[in-house]
Design a protein around this motif. Structure first.
Motif, short mmCIF file in Angstrom:
data_model
loop_
_atom_site.label_atom_id
_atom_site.label_comp_id
_atom_site.label_asym_id
_atom_site.label_seq_id
_atom_site.Cartn_x
_atom_site.Cartn_y
_atom_site.Cartn_z
N ALA A 1 0.86 -1.20 0.00
CA ALA A 1 0.00 0.00 0.00
C ALA A 1 0.88 1.23 0.00
CB ALA A 1 -0.91 0.00 1.22
N LEU A 2 0.61 2.14 -0.92
CA LEU A 2 1.38 3.39 -0.91
C LEU A 2 0.43 4.57 -0.93
CD1 LEU A 2 1.54 4.94 -3.89
CD2 LEU A 2 2.92 2.97 -4.43
N LEU A 3 0.93 5.65 -0.37
CA LEU A 3 0.16 6.89 -0.31
C LEU A 3 0.88 7.93 -1.17
CD1 LEU A 3 -2.16 8.44 1.22
CD2 LEU A 3 -0.39 9.17 2.83
N VAL A 4 0.13 8.61 -2.03
CA VAL A 4 0.72 9.72 -2.79
C VAL A 4 0.31 11.02 -2.10
CG1 VAL A 4 0.76 10.93 -5.00
CG2 VAL A 4 0.67 8.44 -4.96
N ASP A 5 1.28 11.75 -1.61
CA ASP A 5 1.14 13.04 -0.94
C ASP A 5 0.47 12.92 0.45
OD1 ASP A 5 2.43 14.29 -3.00
OD2 ASP A 5 0.60 15.00 -3.98
N ALA A 6 0.84 13.85 1.30
CA ALA A 6 0.32 13.85 2.68
C ALA A 6 0.14 15.30 3.11
CB ALA A 6 1.28 13.11 3.60
N GLY A 7 -0.95 15.90 2.67
CA GLY A 7 -1.19 17.32 2.94
C GLY A 7 -1.99 17.58 4.20
N ILE A 8 -2.37 16.50 4.91
CA ILE A 8 -3.16 16.66 6.13
C ILE A 8 -2.41 16.04 7.30
CG2 ILE A 8 -5.43 16.83 5.01
CD1 ILE A 8 -5.78 13.84 5.37
N SER A 9 -2.86 16.33 8.50
CA SER A 9 -2.16 15.84 9.69
C SER A 9 -2.27 14.31 9.77
CB SER A 9 -2.76 16.46 10.95
OG SER A 9 -4.06 15.94 11.16
N LEU A 10 -1.37 13.74 10.54
CA LEU A 10 -1.38 12.29 10.72
C LEU A 10 -2.70 11.83 11.34
CD1 LEU A 10 0.02 9.54 10.69
CD2 LEU A 10 1.16 10.17 12.83
N LYS A 11 -3.18 12.63 12.28
CA LYS A 11 -4.45 12.29 12.95
C LYS A 11 -5.60 12.26 11.94
CE LYS A 11 -7.30 13.90 16.74
NZ LYS A 11 -7.71 15.10 17.44
N GLU A 12 -5.67 13.28 11.11
CA GLU A 12 -6.74 13.38 10.12
C GLU A 12 -6.59 12.29 9.04
OE1 GLU A 12 -9.42 14.88 10.29
OE2 GLU A 12 -10.19 14.92 8.24
N LEU A 13 -5.34 12.04 8.65
CA LEU A 13 -5.10 10.98 7.66
C LEU A 13 -5.54 9.62 8.22
CD1 LEU A 13 -3.74 10.06 4.96
CD2 LEU A 13 -1.66 9.70 6.29
N THR A 14 -5.19 9.37 9.48
CA THR A 14 -5.57 8.11 10.13
C THR A 14 -7.09 7.96 10.14
OG1 THR A 14 -3.62 8.29 11.54
CG2 THR A 14 -5.34 6.77 12.26
N ARG A 15 -7.77 9.07 10.46
CA ARG A 15 -9.24 9.05 10.54
C ARG A 15 -9.86 8.79 9.17
NH1 ARG A 15 -13.80 12.25 10.29
NH2 ARG A 15 -12.74 13.86 9.10
N ARG A 16 -9.32 9.47 8.16
CA ARG A 16 -9.92 9.32 6.81
C ARG A 16 -9.64 7.94 6.23
NH1 ARG A 16 -9.41 15.05 3.58
NH2 ARG A 16 -9.73 16.41 5.37
N LEU A 17 -8.44 7.40 6.48
CA LEU A 17 -8.16 6.05 5.97
C LEU A 17 -9.07 5.03 6.64
CD1 LEU A 17 -4.24 6.03 5.69
CD2 LEU A 17 -5.88 5.98 3.81
N MET A 18 -9.32 5.22 7.94
CA MET A 18 -10.21 4.30 8.66
C MET A 18 -11.61 4.30 8.03
SD MET A 18 -8.81 2.55 10.95
CE MET A 18 -10.17 1.93 11.92
N MET A 19 -12.03 5.48 7.53
CA MET A 19 -13.36 5.58 6.92
C MET A 19 -13.49 4.71 5.67
SD MET A 19 -13.91 9.68 7.41
CE MET A 19 -15.53 9.88 6.68
N VAL A 20 -12.35 4.39 5.04
CA VAL A 20 -12.40 3.49 3.88
C VAL A 20 -11.76 2.14 4.20
CG1 VAL A 20 -12.60 5.26 2.10
CG2 VAL A 20 -10.33 4.62 2.89
N GLY A 21 -11.64 1.85 5.50
CA GLY A 21 -11.22 0.52 5.93
C GLY A 21 -9.73 0.25 5.78
N VAL A 22 -8.92 1.29 5.83
CA VAL A 22 -7.48 1.10 5.69
C VAL A 22 -6.78 1.58 6.96
CG1 VAL A 22 -5.41 1.76 4.38
CG2 VAL A 22 -7.58 1.42 3.18
N GLU A 23 -5.95 0.71 7.54
CA GLU A 23 -5.14 1.10 8.71
C GLU A 23 -3.95 1.91 8.22
OE1 GLU A 23 -5.22 0.30 11.95
OE2 GLU A 23 -6.73 -1.29 12.11
N VAL A 24 -3.69 3.03 8.87
CA VAL A 24 -2.55 3.85 8.46
C VAL A 24 -1.25 3.05 8.59
CG1 VAL A 24 -2.08 4.96 10.70
CG2 VAL A 24 -1.61 6.19 8.58
N THR A 25 -1.21 2.11 9.53
CA THR A 25 0.00 1.31 9.75
C THR A 25 0.25 0.31 8.62
OG1 THR A 25 -1.33 -0.16 11.10
CG2 THR A 25 0.01 1.48 12.26
#
Ligand code: ZN
Ligand code: ZN
Length: 241
Positions: free
Chosen positions: A7-31
């Motif tokens: 799994a790769l992420l292209v760009d990270a323009g938001i905070s880690l907290k917000e990224l973690t929250r948004r990925l969870m909304m689509v069923g993806v663990e940030v880890t």
């Protein structure tokens, strides 16, 4: 983007907290991320990059100019910052990433074509005009994430100061709905399944205008292609193949 266990992420323009929250909304663990790939050094693309890579010990792939502009080194250890250059593909797990140059007013800006050998996804979100590199970079993709930033009349008549209107509308600024539609007209093909219109201006666009322009460019021959919008404040639906 994810395939198999990569799994790769292209760009990270938001905070880690917000990224973690948004990925969870689509069923993806940030880890579960294996790497971060950066397109250019503008804040809306890199603001969360250092915190993300530091916390998760993620490698970050960036051009030397993006790396410098973002201050990746010494914020991150040198061995976790991996250089790339245009038109030289690199592998992250089972994914091959091909960076290509796009015209934008950063030091260097890239779009990407990512393939797992079965599905190809193209991504270009900050570009001011259509070039041969862009057309080639996004050719033959099953899914494309493409900037459709503004409506030219809304930009012209809107509240931005003149210098900013010129910048956005210039050849190294952002892609208008009409330009995005023209690009879609050039790259559409029978096997294309999805187009996501992204990097929409909150001030100089509406949700309807980019959809209408791109649908028009696809015509009846592109009726099978799903067109959706990328939002600034929430994740879109997961696209699966
Ligand atoms: Zn930018
Ligand atoms: Zn941007």
């Amino acid at each position: 983007m994810r395939s198999g266990s990569t799994a790769l992420l292209v760009d990270a323009g938001i905070s880690l907290k917000e990224l973690t929250r948004r990925l969870m909304m689509v069923g993806v663990e940030v880890t579960s991320l294996d790497a971060l790939v950066l397109s250019h050094e503008h804040g809306d693309h890199v603001r969360g990059a250092i915190a993300l890579c530091r916390r998760l010990k993620l490698p970050v792939y960036a051009s030397p100019a993006t790396s410098r502009g973002t201050g990746l080194v010494p914020a991150l250890s040198r061995e976790n910052v991996i250089d790339f250059t245009a038109d030289v593909p690199f592998a992250i797990g089972c994914l091959e990433v091909l960076p290509f140059s796009v015209p934008h007013d950063a030091e260097e800006t890239f779009g990407f074509k990512v393939s797992d050998g079965r599905v190809r996804a193209g991504l270009a979100t900050d570009l001011g005009s259509l070039t041969l590199d862009v057309l080639q970079g996004l050719s033959g993709c099953d899914a494309v994430v493409l900037e459709s930033n503004h409506d030219e009349v809304m930009l012209l008549e809107g509240p931005y100061p003149l210098f900013l209107k010129r910048r956005v509308n210039g050849p190294h600024g952002h892609l208008s709905n009409a330009d995005a539609a023209e690009l879609v007209r050039c790259i559409k093909h029978g096997d294309m399944k999805h187009i996501v219109l992204a990097h929409l201006s909150r001030t100089n666009n509406t949700p309807e205008l980019p959809l209408k322009a791109t649908r028009g460019a696809l015509g009846a021959g592109g009726a099978h292609i799903q067109v959706s919008l990328g939002w600034q404040d929430r994740p879109g639906d997961m696209i699966c193949f």
